[in-house]
Design an enzyme around this catalytic site. Structure first.
Site, short mmCIF file in Angstrom:
data_model
loop_
_atom_site.label_atom_id
_atom_site.label_comp_id
_atom_site.label_asym_id
_atom_site.label_seq_id
_atom_site.Cartn_x
_atom_site.Cartn_y
_atom_site.Cartn_z
N LYS A 211 34.76 21.79 -19.97
CA LYS A 211 35.75 22.33 -20.90
C LYS A 211 36.87 23.04 -20.13
O LYS A 211 38.04 22.79 -20.35
CB LYS A 211 35.05 23.30 -21.88
N GLU A 217 29.81 24.76 -10.35
CA GLU A 217 28.82 23.68 -10.14
C GLU A 217 29.47 22.31 -10.33
O GLU A 217 29.29 21.40 -9.53
CB GLU A 217 27.66 23.82 -11.15
N GLY A 272 31.42 25.01 -25.84
CA GLY A 272 30.71 24.07 -24.96
C GLY A 272 29.41 23.57 -25.57
O GLY A 272 29.11 22.37 -25.57
N ARG A 273 28.61 24.48 -26.14
CA ARG A 273 27.29 24.08 -26.67
C ARG A 273 27.40 23.39 -28.01
O ARG A 273 26.40 22.99 -28.59
CB ARG A 273 26.36 25.30 -26.71
N GLU A 358 22.24 31.01 -26.01
CA GLU A 358 23.58 31.40 -25.58
C GLU A 358 24.38 31.90 -26.80
O GLU A 358 25.25 32.76 -26.68
CB GLU A 358 24.31 30.24 -24.89
N HIS A 389 -2.11 19.43 -24.85
CA HIS A 389 -3.04 19.48 -23.72
C HIS A 389 -2.57 20.47 -22.67
O HIS A 389 -2.99 20.40 -21.52
CB HIS A 389 -3.19 18.07 -23.12
N LYS A 509 28.13 35.12 -12.28
CA LYS A 509 29.14 34.23 -11.66
C LYS A 509 30.01 35.03 -10.70
O LYS A 509 30.29 34.60 -9.59
CB LYS A 509 30.06 33.63 -12.73
O1 F6P Z 1 28.70 29.60 -18.01
C1 F6P Z 1 28.34 29.19 -19.29
C2 F6P Z 1 29.22 28.08 -19.76
O2 F6P Z 1 30.50 28.54 -19.97
C3 F6P Z 1 28.66 27.40 -21.00
O3 F6P Z 1 28.97 28.08 -22.17
C4 F6P Z 1 29.29 26.06 -20.88
O4 F6P Z 1 28.68 25.10 -21.72
C5 F6P Z 1 29.10 25.78 -19.42
O5 F6P Z 1 29.28 27.04 -18.79
C6 F6P Z 1 30.00 24.76 -18.80
O6 F6P Z 1 31.34 25.09 -18.96
P1 F6P Z 1 32.48 24.04 -18.72
O7 F6P Z 1 32.30 22.94 -19.72
O8 F6P Z 1 33.76 24.78 -18.91
O9 F6P Z 1 32.34 23.50 -17.32
#
Ligand code: F6P
Length: 547
Positions: A211, A217, A272-273, A358, A389, A509
């Protein structure tokens, strides 16, 4: 202890009544509740958008439901629902609407945000995604060396990973088997290395999904992917053939070097979610095709309409939300398990963890007041029958109360001999065992030695919801996800918290960004943290320098 905020649900008279009523219900057993009402199993059932919910095996009486509905009515939930569907900026800490319902609105609908109807733009992006994914599926889209794309790798994390990954797994039955799908999320290099290990760069397309397009990452993995492609293909021009992007941030996408023709946009009013059914679903659409993707959107929309229009006492997300509040705030439950009896849904609980935890893992309300009650639960789970199990022991005989959602389907996607009836026999048996248990007397009457009876008896009285649908289709999946999205919203609204921000992820972060230079350079500065963190960093550096 600070006093509750003016809009705290604890000020609602129904809250106090529920607290008192909870003490009475603690004395009751599901065995009695069923014995008192022969029709309970039918009466406390409800169907919407292709999903049947049996909520009869909950620790509730008609009085409980009445009080819970009173709590909902007194909380302003109706207004919140209307505000969300109208595109009001209900995400107040970020000054944004939370308008994921617009992503699945039909073409003819109109939803205006900041003076602009967003529905045409939503469908324009869906149409572009459809054209792009059809070219990939049909083999028309070629890699830089002219070879057909056979691997599609989504690079993203959180909502930019869990939704498409969960749904691609859930709908694998419908997916194009000529294409292989990978999901890289973790900044641990192992994730990238293992995902592409058996892939040929000439046949691989990366969908960089973020987003913000600033997530550490994702950008680290995307840069590694670009280097991997360029190492094999040796020409910057290859990037245009092997990378697509999904983002709200066109500037950063261009800076990264991805062709704007291969960029699919979404908007800041999509959390995002809550983004699976935006362009974030590009890899899913490529897997199942645009038609199936639209069927999934239709399932989402059917549940949206049910949620928006059904009276609270016949409203699935409202009832599930209220039942969750009942257990968490009045009957001491701290966790909630989601247990799908379908192997295709094996990543559902991971997806729902982000959606629920979240969204509702909050300690202050919308006005900034610390809350004086429990908010979102710890959500966990996994597919049945495997859990039976493993961890079901604790649900049956442990000391915690763990409300569970059991999700099952009448028809199997892979009918194989007796498998499905065996699966579903277990599905039905578990909620029966959890509700009714088995007394020591019953165990002894079956010939168990009395000294073993305490170990082999089951208290029962463990609450469950059963969600039963005909078959796991794209449409059913859409309805199921929308059900949980709205359940989370119902709870957040009643708790008067913001379910759409996530400031709690920021501190870690920021600290990580400070620590990076302390790890990576030869002349790394001395760590300046607490004594534990300093010692750990020094040890890490020592171990690294010795290798
Ligand atoms: O750090 C949490 C978050 O902002 C989530 O809410 C989001 O889904 C995820 O990181 C990834 O964010 P982006 O889509 O901006 O890379």
């Amino acid at each position: 202890m600070t006093s509750p905020g003016a809009s705290s649900p604890t000020r609602n008279p129904a809250w106090k009544a529920l607290a008192a009523h909870g003490r009475e219900i603690e004395q009751r057993h599901l065995r009695e509740l069923f014995a008192e009402d022969a029709g309970r199993g039918e009466r406390l059932g409800l169907e919407a958008a292709g999903l049947y919910l049996d909520y009869s095996k909950n620790l509730v009486t008609d009085e409980t439901l009445r009080l819970l509905l009173e709590l909902a009515e007194g909380s302003g939930l109706r207004k919140r629902i209307a505000a969300m569907f109208r595109g009001e900026k209900i995400n107040t800490t970020e000054g944004r609407a939370a308008l994921h319902v617009a992503l699945r609105a039909p073409r003819h609908a109109s939803i205006v945000v900041d003076g602009e109807d967003v529905v045409p733009a939503v469908h324009a992006v869906l149409d572009r995604m459809a054209a792009f994914s059809e070219r990939l599926r049909g083999g028309e889209w070629k890699g830089y060396t002219g070879r057909r794309i056979r691997n599609v790798v989504n690079i993203g994390i959180g909502g930019s990973d869990l939704g498409p990954m969960m749904a691609t797994e859930a709908l694998r039955h419908y997916s194009d088997r000529n294409l292989r799908f990978g999901f890289v999320s973790n900044v641990d290099g192992t994730d990238f290395a293992e995902t592409v290990r058996d892939m040929d760069p000439e046949e691989t397309l990366f969908v960089v999904c973020s987003k913000t397009f600033t997530t550490l990452e994702t950008l680290t993995n995307a840069r590694t992917a670009r280097a991997w492609v360029l190492a094999a293909l040796g020409d910057e021009r290859a990037v245009a053939k092997h990378f697509a992007a999904v983002s709200t941030n066109a500037g950063e996408v261009t800076k990264f070097g991805i062709d704007s023709a291969n960029m699919f946009e979404f908007w800041d009013w999509v959390g995002g979610r809550y983004s699976l059914d935006s362009a974030v679903g590009l890899s899913l659409m490529t897997a199942i095709g645009p038609q199936r993707f639209r069927e999934m959107l239709a399932g989402f929309h059917a549940m949206d309409e049910h949620f928006r229009t059904a009276p609270f006492e016949r409203n699935l997300p409202v009832l599930l939300g209220l039942l969750g509040i009942w257990y968490g705030d009045f009957l001491g439950a701290q966790t909630h398990a989601v247990l799908p009896y379908d192997r295709y849904l094996w990543r559902l609980s991971a997806y729902l963890q982000q959606l629920d935890m979240e969204s509702n893992g909050k300690r202050v309300d919308l006005d900034g007041n610390a809350v004086d009650f429990q908010t979102g639960p710890i959500l966990w789970g996994g597919p049945g029958t495997n859990g039976q199990h493993a961890y079901y022991q604790l649900i049956h005989q442990g000391t915690q109360r763990i409300p569970c959602d059991f999700i099952g389907f009448a028809l199997s996607s892979n009918p194989l001999g007796e498998h499905h009836d065996l699966l579903m026999a277990n599905f039905f048996a578990q909620t029966e065992a959890l509700a009714f248990g088995k007394t020591e007397e019953e165990v002894v009457a079956e010939g168990v030695p009395p000294h073993q009876a305490p170990h082999r008896s089951f208290p029962g009285n463990h609450p469950t919801n059963t969600i039963l649908a005909e078959r796991l289709t794209p449409e059913t999946l859409g309805a199921l996800i929308a059900l949980y999205e709205h359940k989370v919203f119902v709870q957040g609204s009643i708790w008067h918290i913001n379910s759409f921000d996530q400031w709690g992820v920021e501190l870690g972060k920021a600290l990580a960004a400070r620590i990076v230079p302390e790890l990576s350079s030869e002349a790394a500065p001395e760590p300046i943290h607490d004594s534990s963190t300093n010692a750990l960093i020094r040890r890490y550096r020592r171990l690294r320098s010795q290798s």
